[in-house]
Motif scaffolding. Structure first.
Motif, PDB file in Angstrom:
ATOM      1  N   GLY A 607       0.806  -1.213   0.000  1.00 36.99           N
ATOM      2  CA  GLY A 607       0.000   0.000   0.000  1.00 36.99           C
ATOM      3  C   GLY A 607       0.837   1.261   0.000  1.00 36.99           C
ATOM      4  O   GLY A 607       2.047   1.227   0.242  1.00 36.99           O
ATOM      5  N   PRO A 608       0.179   2.412  -0.265  1.00 37.45           N
ATOM      6  CA  PRO A 608       0.904   3.687  -0.316  1.00 37.45           C
ATOM      7  C   PRO A 608       1.155   4.237   1.086  1.00 37.45           C
ATOM      8  O   PRO A 608       0.566   3.772   2.055  1.00 37.45           O
ATOM      9  CB  PRO A 608      -0.071   4.594  -1.065  1.00 37.45           C
ATOM     10  CG  PRO A 608      -1.424   4.013  -0.771  1.00 37.45           C
ATOM     11  CD  PRO A 608      -1.240   2.536  -0.562  1.00 37.45           C
ATOM     12  N   LYS A 609       2.023   5.194   1.148  1.00 34.13           N
ATOM     13  CA  LYS A 609       2.233   5.907   2.407  1.00 34.13           C
ATOM     14  C   LYS A 609       1.220   7.034   2.477  1.00 34.13           C
ATOM     15  O   LYS A 609       0.754   7.509   1.441  1.00 34.13           O
ATOM     16  CB  LYS A 609       3.628   6.527   2.416  1.00 34.13           C
ATOM     17  CG  LYS A 609       4.729   5.523   2.427  1.00 34.13           C
ATOM     18  CD  LYS A 609       6.042   6.289   2.374  1.00 34.13           C
ATOM     19  CE  LYS A 609       7.223   5.411   2.391  1.00 34.13           C
ATOM     20  NZ  LYS A 609       7.555   4.628   3.469  1.00 34.13           N
ATOM     21  N   VAL A 610       0.945   7.467   3.681  1.00 37.84           N
ATOM     22  CA  VAL A 610       0.038   8.602   3.810  1.00 37.84           C
ATOM     23  C   VAL A 610       0.718   9.825   3.183  1.00 37.84           C
ATOM     24  O   VAL A 610       1.899  10.071   3.414  1.00 37.84           O
ATOM     25  CB  VAL A 610      -0.321   8.854   5.289  1.00 37.84           C
ATOM     26  CG1 VAL A 610      -1.092  10.170   5.452  1.00 37.84           C
ATOM     27  CG2 VAL A 610      -1.153   7.694   5.823  1.00 37.84           C
ATOM     28  N   GLY A 611      -0.009  10.526   2.351  1.00 36.64           N
ATOM     29  CA  GLY A 611       0.542  11.704   1.677  1.00 36.64           C
ATOM     30  C   GLY A 611       1.096  11.395   0.298  1.00 36.64           C
ATOM     31  O   GLY A 611       1.346  12.294  -0.493  1.00 36.64           O
ATOM     32  N   THR A 628      -3.258   9.296  -0.812  1.00 33.70           N
ATOM     33  CA  THR A 628      -3.785   8.852   0.478  1.00 33.70           C
ATOM     34  C   THR A 628      -3.693  10.021   1.439  1.00 33.70           C
ATOM     35  O   THR A 628      -2.606  10.579   1.629  1.00 33.70           O
ATOM     36  CB  THR A 628      -2.921   7.707   1.045  1.00 33.70           C
ATOM     37  OG1 THR A 628      -2.665   6.807  -0.014  1.00 33.70           O
ATOM     38  CG2 THR A 628      -3.618   6.971   2.154  1.00 33.70           C
ATOM     39  N   LEU A 629      -4.812  10.400   2.013  1.00 26.91           N
ATOM     40  CA  LEU A 629      -4.800  11.567   2.893  1.00 26.91           C
ATOM     41  C   LEU A 629      -4.617  11.183   4.361  1.00 26.91           C
ATOM     42  O   LEU A 629      -3.789  11.747   5.049  1.00 26.91           O
ATOM     43  CB  LEU A 629      -6.089  12.367   2.713  1.00 26.91           C
ATOM     44  CG  LEU A 629      -6.314  12.928   1.307  1.00 26.91           C
ATOM     45  CD1 LEU A 629      -7.682  13.592   1.200  1.00 26.91           C
ATOM     46  CD2 LEU A 629      -5.217  13.938   0.948  1.00 26.91           C
ATOM     47  N   ALA A 630      -5.402  10.227   4.812  1.00 24.61           N
ATOM     48  CA  ALA A 630      -5.307   9.879   6.239  1.00 24.61           C
ATOM     49  C   ALA A 630      -6.026   8.571   6.535  1.00 24.61           C
ATOM     50  O   ALA A 630      -6.920   8.151   5.793  1.00 24.61           O
ATOM     51  CB  ALA A 630      -5.929  10.981   7.079  1.00 24.61           C
ATOM     52  N   GLU A 646      -7.724  11.180  -1.952  1.00 23.42           N
ATOM     53  CA  GLU A 646      -8.103  12.124  -2.985  1.00 23.42           C
ATOM     54  C   GLU A 646      -8.052  11.322  -4.264  1.00 23.42           C
ATOM     55  O   GLU A 646      -7.020  10.699  -4.565  1.00 23.42           O
ATOM     56  CB  GLU A 646      -7.050  13.245  -3.029  1.00 23.42           C
ATOM     57  CG  GLU A 646      -7.616  14.590  -3.392  1.00 23.42           C
ATOM     58  CD  GLU A 646      -6.509  15.631  -3.338  1.00 23.42           C
ATOM     59  OE1 GLU A 646      -6.339  16.271  -2.283  1.00 23.42           O
ATOM     60  OE2 GLU A 646      -5.790  15.736  -4.351  1.00 23.42           O
ATOM     61  N   LEU A 647      -9.188  11.305  -4.970  1.00 27.38           N
ATOM     62  CA  LEU A 647      -9.211  10.564  -6.232  1.00 27.38           C
ATOM     63  C   LEU A 647      -9.447  11.569  -7.345  1.00 27.38           C
ATOM     64  O   LEU A 647     -10.509  12.195  -7.391  1.00 27.38           O
ATOM     65  CB  LEU A 647     -10.334   9.514  -6.195  1.00 27.38           C
ATOM     66  CG  LEU A 647     -10.561   8.748  -7.488  1.00 27.38           C
ATOM     67  CD1 LEU A 647      -9.434   7.764  -7.760  1.00 27.38           C
ATOM     68  CD2 LEU A 647     -11.898   8.010  -7.428  1.00 27.38           C
ATOM     69  N   ASN A 648      -8.473  11.701  -8.224  1.00 22.71           N
ATOM     70  CA  ASN A 648      -8.536  12.716  -9.285  1.00 22.71           C
ATOM     71  C   ASN A 648      -8.987  14.065  -8.729  1.00 22.71           C
ATOM     72  O   ASN A 648      -9.860  14.735  -9.284  1.00 22.71           O
ATOM     73  CB  ASN A 648      -9.468  12.266 -10.419  1.00 22.71           C
ATOM     74  CG  ASN A 648      -8.887  11.093 -11.174  1.00 22.71           C
ATOM     75  OD1 ASN A 648      -7.680  10.814 -11.093  1.00 22.71           O
ATOM     76  ND2 ASN A 648      -9.733  10.378 -11.885  1.00 22.71           N
ATOM     77  N   GLY A 649      -8.449  14.405  -7.580  1.00 23.33           N
ATOM     78  CA  GLY A 649      -8.706  15.729  -7.015  1.00 23.33           C
ATOM     79  C   GLY A 649      -9.927  15.832  -6.112  1.00 23.33           C
ATOM     80  O   GLY A 649     -10.144  16.853  -5.495  1.00 23.33           O
TER      81      GLY A 649
END
Ligand code: 3PY
Ligand code: ZN
Length: 660
Positions: A607-611, A628-630, A646-649
């Protein structure tokens, strides 16, 4: 969708709806799956962030945080500047429909497709210089990275391979363990992988490993399954079928050969190599044994003959003896040699094969070679340069290709065999453990944390082999020997103990099934009195196991599968014929989490890191930008955790049940 379903229903349309209408029309509730793949992927990422990896990782090592550099296919894009204008590699390479518009140079596949398998075999035999099969896409990662390399990373480098390695005899990229692992652990469809690679590499023959009557599984299947499997493989883009049987049992081999041949494929029957023909004290598998099988396989019409040295036992001297003997007897037969570099003598053995008249030898690109994988492509290309066996491949291209894999390999750190295996080991000549199994067993021993356990297992492996009659060891017979070896170590049994206590021991299931004849008949017969003592009055299969299996009813299987998964395809049905449970789980996973195969490998694994921001291209022209925001600190009252993206903004969130 409900409305559409109802509006297509005649009874509803002419108003004769009664109170049983809904009960009598369950099909109304079979909705086409929502196309909301973006939301599904967010759910997947949320799941990984909250509950950890959704595929078991081998070690605690993390995938590297890099984006491997993909070498530019200058033939296609002209210059780097021009290439850059076409968009990101992410976009290009994850979209097989966006195949580079310039055709790659012609390769052996054109000969096969235009003139058939016999003409292909002739062209291979007449070719000056030695040809290479590249195993990087299959056996190399099966042996080094537990078969975990994903379609995403294979496709990225595919255009480069098509444009720079058109001289290859073949690219081994399917079969063996890849089928099972793709579905089971990578949650991706092996058929789609094959189809997509084919779109990107139209010129190089694709090669797969077919376990004879076991297809790409671990057990004998009914014949109609093997035939249908090969048919679908050819339709999806497969060309060369290396067919073997784990006991070199001819009736099993011949079923696989016939299935591959009838499907229109190139048949490469393989003799699995064991023992040491250069050692007069090793009598069971001598030169005569191999020449006899070669005779049978030639009689059965193989287009190419392979020697499959799955454990890397073929020493240079033995290689010379074996290849020259076959070459002398069959001057027109293309000979293809496979080995593993477990001892470290792989390059030397392959050079000896080339000298002795082999047409094709197996290599893996440098950064994916060595140890239990194949010998190094670069080493062999360089060694043969300027000789009569020159491969015609340019070393700088090998280097560029290798650099891609050197970086990409670090994404698979959790599965690295080098976590435990630091070098080659010539003890393989004593224990005869096949490449893939060697690292597997070592890994198991490592995770059990038992000091000398691996040394004990290796010793027991050799003993177990002798107890079972000194059999050929390759999937699945190698598992039988491995299971018995572990059983002996765990129960502290010497070979004599096994014989003395055979009556009361509860042997592993694979051992009993082997003795019953479930995988075929071993050369020289079953070990006695062990077999009779263990089996007592249990049933025995005397001939070819598949002969007594009723054909699989594909109609019923299709109907059953479609009941749960209305959109299941013929490919899914074929997967289910081989791996029913695994396929069901794959389809359910896919329905829930969408096209996870499109994620970059690190995102998929941990998975991605936050941010962190990254892109996923789910289809041509449809790229998602994800950030990934939080991850919420507090649980909801339902025990769920909210993950914000955030998905496409635009802000999106998913609720994930926290399983901790
Ligand atoms: C397989 O069956 O997967 C093998 O690689 C055997 O060598
Ligand atoms: Zn192999």
């Amino acid at each position: 969708p409900f409305l559409l379903n109802v509006l297509e229903n005649q009874k509803f349309l002419n108003g004769s709806v009664d109170t049983y209408f809904i009960d009598e029309n369950p099909q109304l509730f079979k909705f086409a799956p929502t196309k909301n793949r973006a939301q599904k992927l967010l759910n997947y990422l949320g799941e990984v962030l909250v509950n950890g990896p959704q595929t078991p990782l081998g070690t605690t090592l993390k995938p590297a945080e890099i984006k491997p550099h993909v070498p530019v296919v200058s033939q296609v894009f002209g210059s780097f500047e021009k290439f850059n204008k076409l968009g990101s590699w992410e976009y290009l390479v994850t979209n097989p429909d966006h195949v580079p518009s310039i055709e790659p140079p012609k390769g052996f596949r054109q000969i096969y497709k235009e003139q058939g398998p016999e003409a292909f075999a002739k062209a291979v035999r007449n070719h000056k210089g030695v040809l290479l099969m590249d195993t990087t896409f299959r056996d190399a990662h099966q042996s080094l990275l537990a078969t975990r390399v994903r379609t995403h990373d294979l496709l990225k480098i595919s255009p480069f391979v098509a444009h720079n390695f058109n001289q290859l005899y073949s690219l081994e990229n399917w079969g063996g363990a890849t089928f099972d692992v793709a579905l089971r652990f990578l949650h991706e469809c092996p058929w789609e992988r094959l189809e997509d690679m084919r779109k990107m590499i139209p010129n190089i023959p694709f090669q797969m490993l077919l376990r004879g009557a076991n297809a790409v599984g671990y057990t004998n299947y009914p014949d109609n399954v093997v035939y249908k499997f090969c048919d679908l493989a050819v339709q999806t883009g497969m060309d060369v079928f290396r067919v073997f049987d784990s006991l070199n049992y001819l009736p099993n081999l011949i079923v696989g050969m016939d299935a591959a041949g009838k499907a229109g494929g190139i048949v490469e029957a393989a003799i699995s190599y064991s023992g040491d023909v250069s050692n007069p004290n090793k009598k069971k598998y001598d030169l005569k044994y191999y020449l006899n099988i070669a005779d049978e396989l030639v009689k059965a019409g193989t287009h190419v003959l392979a020697i499959k040295d799955m454990a890397g036992l073929l020493k240079p001297k033995a290689a010379k003896m074996l290849v020259s003997a076959i070459r002398d007897k069959y001057p027109d037969l293309p000979i293809h040699i496979h080995t593993h570099d477990t001892s470290g003598a792989g390059v030397a053995a392959m050079l000896a094969c080339a000298e002795a008249g082999a047409d094709v030898i197996d290599v893996a690109v440098d950064s994916m070679s060595g140890i239990t994988s194949q010998p190094s492509m670069g080493a062999i290309v360089a060694s043969l340069q300027g000789s009569q066996h020159d491969t015609g491949i340019e070393l700088p291209k090998v280097t560029e290709y290798s650099a891609y894999w050197e970086q990409t390999r670090t994404l698979y750190a959790p599965f690295e065999c080098t976590t435990t295996m630091k070098s080659g080991n010539a003890d393989v000549y004593n224990n005869e453990i096949p490449g893939g199994q060697y690292t597997n067993l070592q890994f198991q021993a490592f995770s059990l944390g038992l000091g000398d356990f691996f040394e004990d297992v290796k010793k027991a492996y050799a003993e177990a082999n002798l107890l079972l009659g000194d059999i050929i060891k390759v999937t699945p017979s190698s598992k039988v020997v491995g299971d018995l070896a572990q059983f002996m170590v765990q129960n502290k049994l010497s070979p004599q103990d096994v014989l003395d206590k055979a009556e009361e021991l509860s042997f592993p299931k694979s051992v009993i099934e082997f003795l019953q004849g479930h995988i075929g008949q071993p050369y020289g017969g079953f070990p006695e009195p062990l077999r009779s003592t263990v089996l007592r009055d249990m049933p025995r299969i005397e001939g070819r196991p598949g002969e007594s299996l009723p054909p699989l009813d594909f109609k019923t299987l299709t109907a059953d599968l479609k009941e749960t998964f209305p959109n299941a395809t013929d490919r899914d049905v074929m997967s289910a014929a081989l791996y029913p449970q695994v396929t069901n789980e794959y389809l359910a996973f896919n329905e829930k989490f969408g096209p996870v195969d499109k994620l970059q490998t690190r995102m998929f694994l941990v998975g991605p890191k936050v941010g962190e921001e990254f892109e996923v291209t789910i289809e041509r022209g449809k790229t998602l930008g994800i950030k990934t925001l939080a991850v919420a600190e507090d649980l909801t009252e339902n025990g769920e955790r909210e993950v914000f993206f955030e998905l496409n903004g635009t802000l999106r969130s998913v609720l994930i049940r926290d399983k901790s």
